[in-house]
Design an enzyme around this catalytic site. Structure first.
Site, PDB file in Angstrom:
ATOM      1  NE  ARG A 377      -2.680   0.341   3.507  1.00 14.47           N
ATOM      2  CZ  ARG A 377      -3.558  -0.082   4.424  1.00 14.47           C
ATOM      3  NH1 ARG A 377      -4.841  -0.030   4.161  1.00 14.47           N
ATOM      4  NH2 ARG A 377      -3.147  -0.540   5.583  1.00 14.47           N
ATOM      5  CB  VAL A 499      -8.638   1.280  -4.663  1.00 13.50           C
ATOM      6  CG1 VAL A 499      -9.726   1.334  -5.715  1.00 13.50           C
ATOM      7  CG2 VAL A 499      -7.482   2.188  -5.064  1.00 13.50           C
ATOM      8  CD  GLU A 500      -3.522  -0.655  -2.802  1.00 11.29           C
ATOM      9  OE1 GLU A 500      -2.796   0.096  -2.118  1.00 11.29           O
ATOM     10  OE2 GLU A 500      -3.089  -1.326  -3.748  1.00 11.29           O
ATOM     11  N   GLY A 501      -8.391   0.653   0.838  1.00 12.57           N
ATOM     12  CA  GLY A 501      -8.797   1.302   2.082  1.00 12.57           C
ATOM     13  C   GLY A 501      -9.261   2.714   1.797  1.00 12.57           C
TER      14      GLY A 501
END
Length: 815
Positions: A377, A499-501
């Site tokens: 991330r 995205v990705e949290g």
């Protein structure tokens, strides 16, 4: 009066003991001395009896059995009741990865010397060659308008180029046919591509981010690695990873997709496996993938594996042409052309050989994902964000110098300069944070807290830069078309934010919630202690709580000292530039205040802090600001304390420290326990709010750096793809900027001639007519006329916007 003096002496003694982090018996011994004197001088003062009780408590608690009985054991019971239940997935998320510089910032005592001594390794010769060779060649092939509005996909020749040059195997080791590049190189390559095309950037990003390749590297069997990794590296297999379910997005651990352990047939043999049912969406590359990474919850209701029914989240790798696997039609996220779509399957039998790591990693999927996400991330989305901020800085600065209103370059207007300053600051600090974070990753450290903070701050910084760039460009940026170099990136912002949290979740729940547990010097140790067997729990908890109390007292004492002296007594690293020493002091002071306020919040609110999301979000803003500012100072040091960068660094630091102060002020104002907020305010702001915003003159100096070609401008934008083609949508900017600067002396001479009456004033309908008239009057040579003619055409190319016939628009909007 004597009583007041004695109280002052005792108070200073307590303060000194807290600063020295003295042991309890030392507290008792040292505190007894002034109390004995006080009893002799003012025996009637009852207030000293309170301090005698404190002295007695210190003496008693220095005896371990007594401390266990009177303090640690009751406190541990209370702590066990207070501690909220932690699920298995929450525990796995908390334990994923490692802490690094974030823990030092959280402690309130960052060791600047060791931080500045850490290397930021340059790219290897092979990595640099790939960046300036294959990556530049790829960027030259990319036409984002053609990709997003005409093809809705990358052209076939670009797909082939990506496969042929190994772009899908950047993280795969050379032994498997990949590039084996560092995190720094991986990030730089994604940045360069992303500055040219978001579609191409995402397409390269996904196979090299959280997904099959990384999971196989860490958890796959040798058979799985030897088969799949070479095929992934060469682009023979194109992967996607399916985690998000329509009912579980941010709460990905609660995915309803499930598998049941059973017997089935695989290549004609009866084998153990599982029947899996899933319904996934938003899966990038799914429509073109040949290999599906799949997350699902596995159950063993028939107890074919063990007596345990709930096995846990499991990860599998399935060919997309496997019987029962369905790939749906494409999603169209934010009008972006990267491949994205749903996948589903119902009761699909998956043999054990398709599970990543096979039977040894059944139920370990969430831990596997969290460990990989802790590093991944921090690379891809921050890389794209940093590159976009740099792209805004370079091209908006050029446009602001080329574009004139009221016969003045718009970059000279203070309102525009204010926005340019913010853009330049974002470009510098995001690149600084990218470099430092990649250096941490390349040391083999996977920092989940840093990666979460950097992701949300980088994507937010990208959004702010694009908003400012759009405002400065005005109609040029609003009208989409082949000449527009901003609008596509502007449209893609929600994708990166989500995205990705999602950023709201990452800011309000993860960054500080996970950060406090992982980075606090004692909190995680206390939590682990109360979960130990009874014979081990009390000694472990006693050690942890004693350390915590000592830390809290020391932090409060240091905060008061530093805030009363405005940080003047804080030591600074000797290797730092002298003109930066004040910022090291103020940043340490800010760290101490953050450590104090967060520690008190955790102590008084406990598990309730988890639902105080506005409060937690402000803590996250401070924590992330501390990290970004420290990276800014490190970059300035690493770049040799370049004097030309000083104004940018100063603006970033002054503005960041002011933001931290504002967030602390908001936390204390809105603290759920008002009495605690007021008490903390006396410690944190004893002299009031001392930081001020950066002044206008400093901001204008920063803005000027973007308006002309220079080493500083190049250092601000190292990851931006620069086209040398004057007909290219961004190449024309660089071309027109050089012409603008080269012809400014000529234009000034013409204006002076007009003012003095040396050049007759005649009506003209265009600049070209005026230049021709000046040439006829002898005010311009033929060469100068040609230069100004070239300038006019170049400026016209820059400021023009695209137009379309109705049928062309219908074709563009056609689903």
């Amino acid at each position: 009066m004597i009583t007041l003096i004695l109280l002052l002496i005792i108070g200073l003694t307590l303060w000194g003991l807290a600063l020295a982090q003295a042991a309890l018996w030392v507290w008792a011994a040292v505190l007894a001395l002034p109390l004995l004197v006080a009893n002799q001088i003012a025996p009637e003062a009852w207030v000293f009896d309170v301090f005698w009780l404190l002295c007695l408590a210190c003496a008693l608690f220095s005896i371990k059995p007594m401390r266990y009985l009177l303090w640690s054991k009751p406190l541990m019971r209370w702590y066990q009741r207070l501690l909220p239940p932690i699920s298995r997935t929450e525990r796995e998320a908390l334990e994923a990865g490692e802490v690094d510089w974030d823990a030092e910032l959280f402690s309130g005592q960052p060791h600047w010397h060791s931080f500045l001594q850490r290397p930021i390794p340059p790219l290897t010769e092979e990595e640099q060659d790939f960046l300036t060779g294959s990556t530049e060649q790829l960027c030259a092939l990319l036409n984002e308008w053609h990709i997003t509005h005409e093809l809705n996909d990358l052209p076939p020749e670009v797909w082939q180029f990506l496969r042929q040059h190994g772009f899908f195997g950047l993280i795969i080791p050379k032994q498997y046919g990949g590039k084996g590049f560092s995190a720094a190189a991986h990030s730089a390559i994604i940045s360069k591509i992303g500055s040219r095309s978001a579609t191409a950037g995402v397409t390269v990003m996904v196979p090299n981010s959280l997904g099959p390749a990384e999971l196989l590297l860490h958890y796959g069997t040798e058979t799985q690695k030897n088969y799949y990794l070479p095929r992934l590296a060469q682009g023979q297999e194109l992967p996607c990873f399916a985690l998000t379910n329509q009912y579980a997005g941010s709460d990905a651990a609660a995915i309803p997709d499930y598998g049941l352990v059973c017997w089935g047939e695989d290549n004609g043999e009866r084998v153990l496996g599982m029947r899996v049912t899933w319904q996934k969406r938003y899966i990038t590359l799914a429509p073109v993938a040949t290999l599906l990474g799949l997350a699902f919850h596995l159950y063993d209701s028939e107890h074919l594996l063990s007596e345990e029914t709930d096995i846990g989240i499991t990860l599998a790798l399935i060919p997309t042409n496997y019987a029962g696997v369905h790939i749906g039609r494409r999603h169209f996220p934010a009008h972006q052309a990267f491949q994205n779509g749903p996948t589903w399957g119902e009761s699909v039998f998956i043999p054990m050989r398709m599970v990543i790591g096979e039977q040894a990693y059944l139920g370990q999927g969430w831990r596997m994902l969290m460990n990989c996400l802790a590093a991944g991330r921090a690379i891809s989305l921050p890389a794209m964000s940093a590159a976009t901020a740099q792209m805004c800085a370079r091209f908006t600065g050029a446009y602001a110098r080329i574009r004139k209103q009221f016969k003045v370059p718009i970059g000279q207007f203070e309102g525009v300069a204010e926005a340019l300053t913010r853009i330049a600051a974002q470009a510098y600090q995001l690149e600084a944070t990218r470099q430092v974070t990649n250096a941490i990753l390349d040391q083999g450290i996977a920092p989940p807290v840093i990666s979460a903070m950097f992701k949300y701050r980088a994507t937010q910084g990208m959004r702010e830069s694009l908003n400012d760039a759009m405002d400065i460009h005005g109609g040029k940026a609003v009208c989409d078309g082949p000449s527009n170099y901003l609008f596509g990136a502007y449209q893609s912002i929600p994708v990166a934010i989500t995205v990705e949290g999602a950023n709201i979740l990452t800011r309000s729940l993860i960054s500080f919630g996970q950060g406090a547990l992982r980075c606090h010097p004692w909190l995680l140790a206390e939590m682990h202690a109360v979960q130990l067997p009874p014979d081990q729990a009390l000694p472990a908890f006693d050690r942890a709580i004693a350390g915590h109390v000592q830390f809290s007292l020391n932090t409060a004492a240091r905060a008061l000292l530093h805030n009363l002296t405005r940080g003047l007594l804080i030591s600074t690293p000797s290797e730092a530039a002298p003109n930066m020493h004040s910022f090291y002091r103020q940043l340490t002071r800010a760290c101490t205040n953050f450590a104090l306020v967060s520690d008190v919040a955790l102590l008084l609110l406990g598990g309730r802090l988890k639902v105080k999301e506005q409060l937690s979000g402000r803590f996250a803003d401070i924590f992330s600001e501390l990290y970004i500012l420290s990276c800014t100072l490190k970059r300035y040091h690493h770049d040799g304390n370049c004097a030309a960068d000083r104004s940018i660094v100063k603006w970033v630091m002054v503005t960041g420290l002011y933001k931290i102060q504002s967030h602390l002020d908001s936390i204390l104002t809105n603290f759920p326990l008002p009495w605690a907020g007021r008490a903390l305010r006396w410690l944190v702001f004893p002299l009031g709010l001392t930081h001020r915003p950066a002044d206008d003159y400093l901001g204008q100096a920063v803005a000027q750096l973007l308006l002309s070609p220079s080493i500083v401008r190049d250092r601000l934008t190292p990851l931006v793809y620069l086209s040398s083609d004057p007909d290219d949508r961004t190449g024309c900017l660089e071309h027109a900027l050089l012409l603008t600067l080269n012809t400014e002396p000529i234009l000034k001479r013409l204006q002076l001639a007009l003012h003095k009456g040396e050049l007759a004033r005649v009506p003209w309908h265009s600049e070209l007519e005026f230049y021709q008239h000046a040439h006829t009057q002898g005010a311009l040579s033929q060469t100068e006329l040609e230069q100004l003619t070239a300038l006019t055409k170049a400026v016209q190319r820059v400021i023009m916007v695209d137009d379309f016939a109705p049928e062309q628009l219908n074709a563009c909007l056609k689903p």
